[in-house]
Design a protein around this motif. Structure first.
Motif, PDB file in Angstrom:
ATOM      1  N   GLY A 157      -0.958  16.213  -7.494  1.00  0.00           N
ATOM      2  CA  GLY A 157      -1.339  14.263  -8.134  1.00  0.00           C
ATOM      3  C   GLY A 157      -3.005  14.298  -9.080  1.00  0.00           C
ATOM      4  O   GLY A 157      -2.931  13.288  -9.776  1.00  0.00           O
ATOM      5  N   ALA A 158      -3.340  15.198  -8.373  1.00  0.00           N
ATOM      6  CA  ALA A 158      -4.652  15.139  -8.818  1.00  0.00           C
ATOM      7  C   ALA A 158      -4.927  15.361  -9.889  1.00  0.00           C
ATOM      8  O   ALA A 158      -5.463  15.164 -11.371  1.00  0.00           O
ATOM      9  CB  ALA A 158      -5.922  15.697  -8.210  1.00  0.00           C
ATOM     10  N   ASN A 189      -7.180  11.288  -2.291  1.00  0.00           N
ATOM     11  CA  ASN A 189      -8.401  11.367  -1.999  1.00  0.00           C
ATOM     12  C   ASN A 189      -8.151  11.376  -0.781  1.00  0.00           C
ATOM     13  O   ASN A 189      -8.690  12.823   0.189  1.00  0.00           O
ATOM     14  CB  ASN A 189      -9.781  10.659  -2.650  1.00  0.00           C
ATOM     15  CG  ASN A 189     -10.068  11.114  -4.281  1.00  0.00           C
ATOM     16  OD1 ASN A 189     -10.498  12.111  -4.318  1.00  0.00           O
ATOM     17  ND2 ASN A 189     -10.774   9.491  -4.929  1.00  0.00           N
ATOM     18  N   LYS A 190      -7.169  10.688  -0.044  1.00  0.00           N
ATOM     19  CA  LYS A 190      -7.288  10.561   1.542  1.00  0.00           C
ATOM     20  C   LYS A 190      -6.430  11.996   2.115  1.00  0.00           C
ATOM     21  O   LYS A 190      -7.549  12.737   3.174  1.00  0.00           O
ATOM     22  CB  LYS A 190      -6.524   9.954   2.206  1.00  0.00           C
ATOM     23  CG  LYS A 190      -7.466   8.020   2.016  1.00  0.00           C
ATOM     24  CD  LYS A 190      -8.803   8.151   2.189  1.00  0.00           C
ATOM     25  CE  LYS A 190      -9.131   6.517   2.688  1.00  0.00           C
ATOM     26  NZ  LYS A 190     -10.160   6.243   3.313  1.00  0.00           N
ATOM     27  N   THR A 222       0.452  -0.791  -0.157  1.00  0.00           N
ATOM     28  CA  THR A 222      -0.316  -0.160  -0.109  1.00  0.00           C
ATOM     29  C   THR A 222       0.960   1.254   0.048  1.00  0.00           C
ATOM     30  O   THR A 222       2.599   1.115   0.098  1.00  0.00           O
ATOM     31  CB  THR A 222      -0.582  -0.212   1.554  1.00  0.00           C
ATOM     32  OG1 THR A 222      -0.238  -0.185   2.232  1.00  0.00           O
ATOM     33  CG2 THR A 222      -1.390  -1.165   1.484  1.00  0.00           C
ATOM     34  N   ILE A 223       0.263   2.505  -0.321  1.00  0.00           N
ATOM     35  CA  ILE A 223       0.549   3.510  -0.417  1.00  0.00           C
ATOM     36  C   ILE A 223       0.827   4.397   1.222  1.00  0.00           C
ATOM     37  O   ILE A 223      -0.548   4.637   1.959  1.00  0.00           O
ATOM     38  CB  ILE A 223       0.437   4.576  -1.304  1.00  0.00           C
ATOM     39  CG1 ILE A 223       1.347   4.101  -2.668  1.00  0.00           C
ATOM     40  CG2 ILE A 223       0.950   6.221  -1.203  1.00  0.00           C
ATOM     41  CD1 ILE A 223       0.227   4.691  -3.901  1.00  0.00           C
ATOM     42  N   ALA A 224       2.144   4.637   1.661  1.00  0.00           N
ATOM     43  CA  ALA A 224       1.885   5.305   2.836  1.00  0.00           C
ATOM     44  C   ALA A 224       1.018   6.447   3.387  1.00  0.00           C
ATOM     45  O   ALA A 224       1.806   7.071   2.296  1.00  0.00           O
ATOM     46  CB  ALA A 224       3.020   4.901   4.377  1.00  0.00           C
ATOM     47  N   ALA A 266      -5.749   1.620  -7.503  1.00  0.00           N
ATOM     48  CA  ALA A 266      -6.071   1.518  -7.037  1.00  0.00           C
ATOM     49  C   ALA A 266      -5.940   2.235  -5.338  1.00  0.00           C
ATOM     50  O   ALA A 266      -6.033   3.688  -5.000  1.00  0.00           O
ATOM     51  CB  ALA A 266      -7.326   0.931  -6.074  1.00  0.00           C
ATOM     52  N   GLN A 267      -4.188   2.390  -5.176  1.00  0.00           N
ATOM     53  CA  GLN A 267      -3.590   2.867  -4.246  1.00  0.00           C
ATOM     54  C   GLN A 267      -3.202   4.587  -4.668  1.00  0.00           C
ATOM     55  O   GLN A 267      -3.653   5.445  -3.427  1.00  0.00           O
ATOM     56  CB  GLN A 267      -1.825   2.537  -4.274  1.00  0.00           C
ATOM     57  CG  GLN A 267      -2.626   1.229  -3.731  1.00  0.00           C
ATOM     58  CD  GLN A 267      -3.185   1.115  -2.050  1.00  0.00           C
ATOM     59  OE1 GLN A 267      -2.405   2.511  -0.816  1.00  0.00           O
ATOM     60  NE2 GLN A 267      -4.275   0.502  -1.827  1.00  0.00           N
ATOM     61  N   ASP A 268      -3.270   4.817  -6.058  1.00  0.00           N
ATOM     62  CA  ASP A 268      -2.314   6.519  -6.558  1.00  0.00           C
ATOM     63  C   ASP A 268      -4.259   7.497  -6.046  1.00  0.00           C
ATOM     64  O   ASP A 268      -4.314   8.385  -5.107  1.00  0.00           O
ATOM     65  CB  ASP A 268      -2.428   6.491  -7.203  1.00  0.00           C
ATOM     66  CG  ASP A 268      -1.099   6.039  -8.458  1.00  0.00           C
ATOM     67  OD1 ASP A 268      -0.391   6.037  -6.727  1.00  0.00           O
ATOM     68  OD2 ASP A 268      -0.785   6.553  -9.338  1.00  0.00           O
TER      69      ASP A 268
END
Length: 551
Positions: A373-374, A366-367, A137-139, A359-361
């Motif tokens: 990134g967007a 969003n989180k 996962t991405i931290a 999905a991680q990106d």
């Protein structure tokens, strides 16, 4: 694009048909008054001259439950990311992976000497392995470093931001290359670079290192002493000096960065020797840093030339595994030496970095509301959809998608970029229409999971104080919504600062068992400091919890 994906595109005719079944216009629903428990929050003195907009809709039936000014154009800030991430997720798929390859341009002799260049081809990988957890996962952290300068602090993630560059360097060495008698070049031609918001001199490219930031981490010190600090990534590309001191006579964290991104300034010395930034000012001796109420205190400098910076850190990574490069580590990125785009041969590939699933990106963007990134997400969408290479053509491609797929016409929104910069607006009904349409996409579950969860993670981690009203505690983890914050100046003379938008939109799994789509925003709140934002965050969190309770 370098990528791996087994995507099968959605049948959008199904979505379009479903969206036509019901109107979300509040004017057609006279029984949709906002309940008193919510209006009491909206009528607080802080919002005396502000305007609220709201719509709550049953996701399955389309029944409008609450409606307030849902047909008006309002500032939505980062709620705009719901559109860019949703479209990109559908076209690329949750299992898409960025592949960043490294090619040799020349021949390698028996002694491991490459006569020619090494070329890294940027793929738009947001993290380049620099946020990779052991589980793939991405931290993320509750207070992301991308907002450190604006919010006053951050929590750094644990992984090494240069981990991907080290992995690529190790593969180059394993391929038998010991010496590069040439240069290292970053090929960042995947899409056309574009300016990022108001930061003069910074263009976003498909090459990113540590989110295009250098982090400075300060520890506490005795009164009058300079605060000890470290910075990362550590590289000859950019260094940091600091005279930041503690002061027992102040209660302000007066931290000054030179150059200062908050004043639309970014370092312009990348590629030159002794490129650096300076930190000065004072911090209170006895007070703890904001947000976290504990040291370290985090600030960042912008990496304004990502490819030049990436070239240096990759040469340094190669040196760490014993690969010597004849070209100086600090220097410009020689794009003129690149071959024709797309002409690379697989026989010349010596390394590649494969990202976590897409999905991680989307979760990352969003989180924590990752703006760069967007914007990259919108560019990747445009490329995948029809080969769009510029921000303008990607926006046009998205506009066509919204019109044909979701029946959201251009007069219902105004988008400037992929992240919600500046005077980004939309009608609440347009956002609700998107949220309803997204439920029919193959990766809808991934989309919902990417949003901050109320009281649990991302930008909604600390929003709601459930102790203030225990009857709302059940809303924790049942609201999945994108936040948006926009602080700017009024159009009056003289101009005064305003919280021009605090917005929240997404889904609620209500107490009744129904899943709802909701939009909520307050515009033009008198700005009296960072507490204005925090209080609006809390109030919108409480409204979302009330929606959970009342429905």
């Amino acid at each position: 694009m370098n990528a791996t994906s087994d995507r099968k595109h959605t049948s959008w005719s199904i979505i379009a048909a479903a969206l036509m079944l019901v109107s979300c216009g509040g004017s057609d629903h006279p029984d949709t008054a906002v309940p008193n428990a919510i209006t009491q929050i909206m009528q607080k003195p802080a919002y005396a001259n502000a305007t609220w907009a709201m719509q709550v809709v049953d996701l399955d039936t389309g029944r409008v439950i609450y409606d307030l000014s849902s047909g008006s154009q309002v500032f939505i800030a980062s709620v705009r990311k719901l559109f860019s991430t949703g479209n990109a997720l559908d076209i690329l798929g949750s299992q898409y992976k960025h592949v960043t390859p490294v090619y040799k341009q020349g021949t390698v002799d028996a002694n491991g000497v490459l006569t020619g260049n090494l070329i890294m081809v940027a793929s738009g990988d947001l993290t380049m392995g620099g946020r990779a957890n052991a589980d793939g996962t991405i931290a993320l952290s509750a207070f992301d470093h991308n907002e450190a300068d604006g919010l006053g602090n951050a929590v750094l993630t644990a992984p090494d931001p240069l981990a991907g560059f080290d992995a690529l360097a190790a593969q180059v060495a394993a391929a038998g290359i010991k010496t590069v008698n040439g240069d290292v070049v970053i090929d960042d031609r995947l899409f056309d670079a574009f300016p990022f918001r108001e930061e003069t001199g910074f263009n976003v490219t498909p090459m990113l290192v540590n989110d295009d930031a250098v982090d400075i981490s300060f520890s506490s010190s005795a009164d009058g002493a300079v605060l000890p600090f470290t910075y990362r990534p550590v590289s000859a590309a950019f260094s940091v000096q600091s005279t930041l001191k503690t002061d027992s006579t102040t209660t302000d964290f007066a931290v000054e960065l030179t150059p200062d991104a908050t004043q639309n300034e970014v370092p312009q010395c990348f590629g030159q020797s002794n490129c650096s930034g300076a930190v000065s000012g004072t911090v209170p001796t006895v007070m703890q840093p904001p947000l976290t109420n504990a040291y370290p205190l985090i600030r960042t400098f912008r990496v304004s030339a990502p490819s030049i910076y990436a070239r240096t850190v990759f040469i340094e990574a190669l040196a760490r595994v014993g690969v010597t490069v004849s070209a100086a580590a600090v220097g410009t990125n020689d794009e003129r030496s690149l071959p024709a785009q797309g002409s690379y041969s697989s026989a010349q590939q010596v390394a590649q970095l494969t990202s976590a699933p897409y999905a991680q990106d989307i979760r990352f963007v969003n989180k924590v509301s990752y703006n760069i990134g967007a914007d990259v997400t919108l560019m990747l969408y445009g490329l995948a959809k029809n080969g769009s290479r510029t921000m303008a053509t990607s926006l046009a491609t998205e506009q066509q998608e919204l019109s044909t797929t979701f029946k959201i016409t251009p007069d219902q929104y105004h988008f400037i970029d992929g992240s919600g910069g500046g005077d980004t607006t939309a009608k609440p009904t347009a956002v609700i229409t998107l949220l309803r349409g997204m439920r029919l996409m193959p990766d809808y579950t991934t989309y919902v999971d990417s949003l901050p969860f109320l009281g649990v993670d991302g930008s909604l981690t600390t929003v709601t104080n459930f102790e203030a009203d225990p009857t709302l505690a059940g809303a924790k983890g049942k609201v999945y919504a994108k936040t948006g914050t926009y602080v700017g100046l009024s159009t009056t003379t003289p101009a005064v600062p305003l919280l021009k938008a605090q917005a929240l939109a997404g889904y609620v799994d209500a107490k009744s068992g129904h899943r709802l789509a909701f939009f909520l925003s307050v515009n033009n709140v008198a700005f009296e400091g960072f507490d204005t934002v925090l209080n609006a965050f809390q109030d919108e969190g409480m409204i979302a919890a009330q929606i959970w309770k009342l429905q």
